[in-house]
Design an enzyme around this catalytic site. Structure first.
Site, short mmCIF file in Angstrom:
data_model
loop_
_atom_site.label_atom_id
_atom_site.label_comp_id
_atom_site.label_asym_id
_atom_site.label_seq_id
_atom_site.Cartn_x
_atom_site.Cartn_y
_atom_site.Cartn_z
N CYS A 37 32.67 73.07 20.06
CA CYS A 37 32.76 74.52 20.08
C CYS A 37 31.37 75.11 20.04
O CYS A 37 30.69 75.01 19.03
CB CYS A 37 33.54 75.00 18.85
SG CYS A 37 35.08 75.74 19.29
N THR A 90 10.53 69.82 -5.31
CA THR A 90 11.05 68.98 -6.40
C THR A 90 12.05 67.98 -5.85
O THR A 90 12.92 68.34 -5.06
CB THR A 90 11.71 69.87 -7.48
OG1 THR A 90 10.70 70.73 -7.99
CG2 THR A 90 12.31 69.05 -8.60
N GLN A 104 23.29 56.59 12.46
CA GLN A 104 24.59 55.91 12.57
C GLN A 104 24.46 54.40 12.35
O GLN A 104 25.47 53.70 12.28
CB GLN A 104 25.21 56.17 13.96
CG GLN A 104 25.53 57.62 14.22
CD GLN A 104 26.70 58.15 13.38
OE1 GLN A 104 27.46 57.38 12.78
NE2 GLN A 104 26.85 59.45 13.34
N HIS A 129 24.76 60.50 3.66
CA HIS A 129 26.18 60.84 3.74
C HIS A 129 26.94 60.13 4.87
O HIS A 129 28.15 60.31 5.01
CB HIS A 129 26.38 62.37 3.84
CG HIS A 129 26.08 62.97 5.17
ND1 HIS A 129 27.03 63.19 6.12
CD2 HIS A 129 24.91 63.40 5.72
CE1 HIS A 129 26.49 63.74 7.19
NE2 HIS A 129 25.19 63.88 6.97
N ALA A 166 19.09 63.66 7.83
CA ALA A 166 18.51 63.17 9.07
C ALA A 166 17.92 64.30 9.92
O ALA A 166 16.95 64.09 10.65
CB ALA A 166 19.55 62.41 9.87
N THR A 167 18.47 65.48 9.82
CA THR A 167 17.93 66.59 10.61
C THR A 167 16.49 66.86 10.19
O THR A 167 15.58 66.95 11.03
CB THR A 167 18.80 67.86 10.42
OG1 THR A 167 20.13 67.55 10.82
CG2 THR A 167 18.26 69.02 11.23
N1 PMP Z 1 21.34 62.11 13.98
C1 PMP Z 1 22.52 61.54 14.24
C2 PMP Z 1 22.58 60.41 15.21
C3 PMP Z 1 23.67 61.98 13.58
O1 PMP Z 1 24.84 61.41 13.84
C4 PMP Z 1 23.57 63.06 12.66
C5 PMP Z 1 24.79 63.58 11.93
N2 PMP Z 1 25.81 64.03 12.80
C6 PMP Z 1 22.31 63.63 12.43
C7 PMP Z 1 21.22 63.11 13.09
C8 PMP Z 1 22.12 64.76 11.45
O2 PMP Z 1 22.22 64.27 10.15
P1 PMP Z 1 22.22 65.17 8.82
O3 PMP Z 1 23.60 65.74 8.77
O4 PMP Z 1 21.96 64.23 7.71
O5 PMP Z 1 21.16 66.19 8.95
#
Ligand code: PMP
Length: 412
Positions: A336, A250, A189, A211, A75-76
């Site tokens: 933290c 890839t 989420q 994940h 997601a990042t």
């Molecule tokens: N957006 C939200 C709302 C999340 O909860 C998270 C994961 N904590 C992320 C983005 C980032 O996801 P990823 O670990 O797959 O990069």
């Protein structure tokens, strides 16, 4: 079977991989190891079949078509590509110029949305970060008030990762559609837990990650609308031109197959899981509130995901609380950051004071959370808080009816 400790109550951070997902992935590490870009032999074709399966399932989960799915590392990456990629494509003026365009987001988005927005701000875009109300729910009205003539993008998450609160996504999408503004939602989420339909929900760009929904880590997807309107993005990563040029590199075939399997399972089981988890979550909240005074469940009472609860406990100290519930793997209201314990910016933004934010717990349940685990968690939290309060002079004063906000503390 005896209850195994610690109990995992942190499914909003990540979920275990479903064994059915692992099973589906395994052949793609060994006999089907090919590169889906190898067009002229069967190893490549087998890999491509895997990618096709993952794409079909990911598309179906959210009501999209296969060509609208771009696989990412999570997601990042998806958020970065959606936000920066659309801002650069729809900007009103080129780099270096003033007034490149206006973006609307919210203060309680995940850092993976806030930081790309802040990067754009530094590069000359204007960003309005909506201040959330005390219940944490971002409404279409709030977004409407933030829109301007030069707004190019609205990015509002579907459900908040700390509170579990659900925003008015469909209405926000409809508002953006009327005004011809691109609408992105971080559904990390939400997707795989709750029904999603990018058409009915008026979404142009949607991010999620495997994940968080019983799939593997390191793989996610970004939905990019192709019709009414056809959304364009500037690629952030260049190279072999995979994923229709949006995301070179890839393909992570085993991960994509795993994500596809997780989506397939979610479609069949999410409704059942949501009903079961809502009951278990309600049990924790009712148990805690019945046995402890001076606690608050954060966020809107009803507009929340079934499996996340965030509770603040008055008259206990944050670090002590985490120690007291060390058999329960959960998140605290503190993060933290560079060696100091900062209260959660999400809780602070909805008006929870620093002290209470520190003494908060996010408990998030999952597919395999049992009744027994819920009962143990509830009693561990209740006992832990009672123990800490038994040692707290402030709690004693509170019990005696002294209004602590009116106490004149001596300063030395
Ligand atoms: N957006 C939200 C709302 C999340 O909860 C998270 C994961 N904590 C992320 C983005 C980032 O996801 P990823 O670990 O797959 O990069």
């Amino acid at each position: 079977m005896p209850l195994q400790l610690p109990i995992y109550m942190d499914h909003a951070a990540t979920t275990p991989c479903d064994p059915r997902v692992v099973e589906a992935m395994l052949p793609y590490f060994t006999e089907k190891f090919g590169n889906s870009g190898s067009r002229n032999h069967s190893f490549g074709w087998a890999a491509e079949e895997g990618a096709d399966y993952g794409r079909e399932m990911a598309a179906r989960l959210i009501g999209a078509t296969e060509k609208e799915i771009i696989f990412t590392s999570g997601a990042t990456e998806g958020n970065n590509l959606a936000i920066k990629g659309s801002a650069y494509m729809y900007q009103k003026a080129p780099a270096g110029a003033a007034k490149r365009g206006h973006i609307v987001s919210c203060l309680i988005e995940h850092k993976a949305v806030l930081d790309p927005c802040k990067r754009l701000q530094k590069e000359g875009f204007d960003v309005t970060f909506i201040e959330p109300p005390a219940d944490g729910v971002v409404t279409a009205e709030m977004v409407k008030n933030a829109l301007r003539d030069d707004t190019i993008l609205v990015t509002i998450m579907w459900a908040n990762n700390e509170l579990g609160t659900i925003n008015e996504v469909r209405q926000i999408g409809s508002l953006c559609k009327e005004r011809g503004i691109i609408f992105h939602t971080d559904a990390t989420q939400w997707a795989g837990k709750m029904p999603t339909d990018v058409e009915a929900d008026n979404i142009d760009l949607l991010t999620w990650s495997a994940h968080k929904m019983y799939g593997p880590k390191g793989v996610g997807a970004l939905y990019v609308r192709r019709h009414r309107p056809r959304v364009r993005l500037q690629a952030l990563q260049e190279g072999g031109g995979q994923e229709r040029g949006f995301r070179s590199g890839t393909l992570n075939i085993s991960g994509i197959v795993g994500m596809g399997k997780a989506c397939e399972i979610a479609m069949a089981e999410m409704e059942h899981d949501a009903i079961r988890l809502a009951k278990l979550k309600a049990k924790i909240e009712a148990g805690v509130l019945a046995q402890l005074d001076s606690c608050v469940v954060n966020g809107h009472k009803d507009k929340r995901l079934p499996h996340i609860t965030n509770i603040s406990f008055g008259f206990v100290e944050g670090e002590g609380l985490m120690m007291a519930v060390k058999d329960i793997a959960c998140s605290s209201g503190s993060a933290c950051t560079s060696a100091s314990l900062e209260p959660s910016y999400v809780l602070k933004s909805i008006g929870v004071g620093d002290e209470l934010a520190h003494s908060s717990l996010r408990l998030s349940l999952g597919k395999w959370t049992t009744d027994e685990q819920v009962e143990h968690t509830t009693s561990a939290v209740v006992q832990g808080v009672k123990k800490l309060r038994a040692m707290s002079p402030l709690y004693d004063m509170h019990k005696e009816g002294i209004d602590l906000s009116k106490v004149q503390w001596a300063h030395h």
